[in-house]
Scaffold this motif. Structure first.
Motif, PDB file in Angstrom:
ATOM      1  N   UNK B  34      -0.068   0.368   2.700  1.00 45.55           N
ATOM      2  CA  UNK B  34      -0.845   0.657   3.894  1.00 45.55           C
ATOM      3  C   UNK B  34      -2.259   1.074   3.515  1.00 45.55           C
ATOM      4  N   UNK B  36      -5.660   3.038   4.942  1.00 46.38           N
ATOM      5  CA  UNK B  36      -6.134   3.968   5.946  1.00 46.38           C
ATOM      6  C   UNK B  36      -7.624   4.224   5.747  1.00 46.38           C
ATOM      7  N   UNK B  38     -10.471   7.334   6.737  1.00 45.75           N
ATOM      8  CA  UNK B  38     -10.579   8.705   7.217  1.00 45.75           C
ATOM      9  C   UNK B  38     -12.046   9.090   7.299  1.00 45.75           C
ATOM     10  N   UNK B  44      -6.158  10.598   9.233  1.00 46.47           N
ATOM     11  CA  UNK B  44      -6.109   9.226   8.736  1.00 46.47           C
ATOM     12  C   UNK B  44      -5.887   8.249   9.889  1.00 46.47           C
ATOM     13  N   UNK B  46      -4.711   4.339  10.448  1.00 42.20           N
ATOM     14  CA  UNK B  46      -4.172   3.154   9.810  1.00 42.20           C
ATOM     15  C   UNK B  46      -5.035   1.948  10.145  1.00 42.20           C
ATOM     16  N   UNK B  57      -1.120  -7.290   8.255  1.00 39.64           N
ATOM     17  CA  UNK B  57      -1.068  -7.012   9.685  1.00 39.64           C
ATOM     18  C   UNK B  57      -2.116  -5.961  10.003  1.00 39.64           C
ATOM     19  N   UNK B  59      -4.364  -3.398  12.466  1.00 36.44           N
ATOM     20  CA  UNK B  59      -4.262  -2.597  13.675  1.00 36.44           C
ATOM     21  C   UNK B  59      -5.345  -3.032  14.663  1.00 36.44           C
ATOM     22  N   UNK B  93      -7.968   5.252   1.931  1.00 34.44           N
ATOM     23  CA  UNK B  93      -6.759   5.684   1.224  1.00 34.44           C
ATOM     24  C   UNK B  93      -5.682   4.629   1.390  1.00 34.44           C
ATOM     25  N   UNK B  97       5.251   2.983   0.574  1.00 34.78           N
ATOM     26  CA  UNK B  97       6.561   3.602   0.733  1.00 34.78           C
ATOM     27  C   UNK B  97       7.480   3.133  -0.389  1.00 34.78           C
ATOM     28  N   UNK B  98       8.448   3.941  -0.724  1.00 31.71           N
ATOM     29  CA  UNK B  98       9.441   3.480  -1.675  1.00 31.71           C
ATOM     30  C   UNK B  98      10.206   2.331  -1.026  1.00 31.71           C
ATOM     31  N   UNK B  99      10.748   1.429  -1.824  1.00 33.14           N
ATOM     32  CA  UNK B  99      11.412   0.257  -1.271  1.00 33.14           C
ATOM     33  C   UNK B  99      12.547   0.608  -0.326  1.00 33.14           C
ATOM     34  N   UNK B 100      12.782  -0.241   0.644  1.00 33.06           N
ATOM     35  CA  UNK B 100      13.851  -0.044   1.605  1.00 33.06           C
ATOM     36  C   UNK B 100      15.182   0.086   0.895  1.00 33.06           C
ATOM     37  N   UNK B 107       6.884   8.354   0.791  1.00 34.32           N
ATOM     38  CA  UNK B 107       5.661   7.579   0.776  1.00 34.32           C
ATOM     39  C   UNK B 107       4.686   8.230  -0.192  1.00 34.32           C
ATOM     40  N   UNK B 109       0.810   8.399  -1.757  1.00 30.91           N
ATOM     41  CA  UNK B 109      -0.562   8.130  -1.381  1.00 30.91           C
ATOM     42  C   UNK B 109      -1.453   8.011  -2.605  1.00 30.91           C
TER      43      UNK B 109
END
Lengths: 113, 118
Positions: B34, B36, B38, B44, B46, B57, B59, B93, B97-100, B107, B109
């Motif tokens: 992701x 971000x 700021x 933050x 997105x 994708x 925003x 920034x 996230x850690x893998x599903x 998560x 940063x």
């Protein structure tokens, strides 16, 4: 109205005081994060909660899923705890929304010696 | 623990130039990252979700032709600010996230990149 609301926005404390920062959210979530951002900008994830309570050192985080509310507590606060504390929620949607966080506006904490 | 790095940490550029910011996951594979932005004294925001092997994708309100995102590998995502202008000056920034399915779902940063456009 923001989906994630934090209070207070600013908090000043004396060293040693017990501190509470609150977070309320209005959407369904799969998890809630408490993040710490120091003046240099780097962000550290303090906790990830989906229920109950977690404790790490002097930090305690609780969440009430029914009331859509979470609190971050700092016991025996210290000047080095001075930072911005951010509440962020992860929605329940999956797929391309995986991991996407919605952030509160942050709470600026200043602890004086 | 897992670490996400960003490079550069700080960049100053002239208006009209392009700036590339790298985000790397150092010890785990990140199919999603992701980005971000700021602004001072704000939280933050997105900008976009970077997906390995597919288009990012964006925003609402974020110009995809201005903020080019490339997720080149499972450990690297880049954000290129094209034809930068002073209003693009901000703190950028990334996070991963850690893998599903991993039990320690969290998560990480990056340390952020401060961009100043003169």
């Amino acid at each position: 109205k923001n989906e994630v609301e934090q209070s207070p926005q600013n908090l000043t404390a004396q060293e040693g005081e017990f501190i509470t920062i609150n977070c309320s959210y209005s959407v369904g979530i799969s998890a809630l994060h408490w993040l710490q951002q120091h003046p240099g900008g780097g962000i550290v994830s303090l906790f990830m909660l989906s229920s109950g309570k977690k404790k790490h050192g002097r930090l305690i985080a609780t969440i009430n899923i029914q009331e859509k509310h979470s609190s971050l507590h700092i016991t025996a606060s210290h000047p080095r705890d001075s930072a911005v504390y951010i509440c962020a929620v992860k929605g329940t949607a999956g797929g391309t929304s995986y991991g996407k966080l919605t952030f509160g506006q942050g709470t600026i904490l200043t602890v004086h010696p | 623990g897992a670490v996400v790095s960003q490079h550069p940490s700080r960049v100053i550029c002239k208006s009209g130039t392009s700036v590339k910011i790298e985000c790397r996951s150092l010890d785990f594979q990140a199919t999603t990252m992701f980005w971000y932005r700021q602004f001072p004294k704000q939280s933050l925001m997105l900008m976009a979700t970077s997906n390995e092997g597919s288009k990012a994708t964006y925003e609402q309100g974020v110009e995809k032709d201005k903020f080019l995102i490339n997720h080149a590998s499972l450990t690297l995502s880049t954000l290129t600010v094209t034809s930068a202008h002073p209003e693009d000056s901000s703190f950028y920034i990334c996070s991963a996230p850690t893998p599903s399915g991993v039990s320690t779902d969290t998560q990480y940063f990056g340390p952020g990149t401060r961009l100043t456009v003169l």
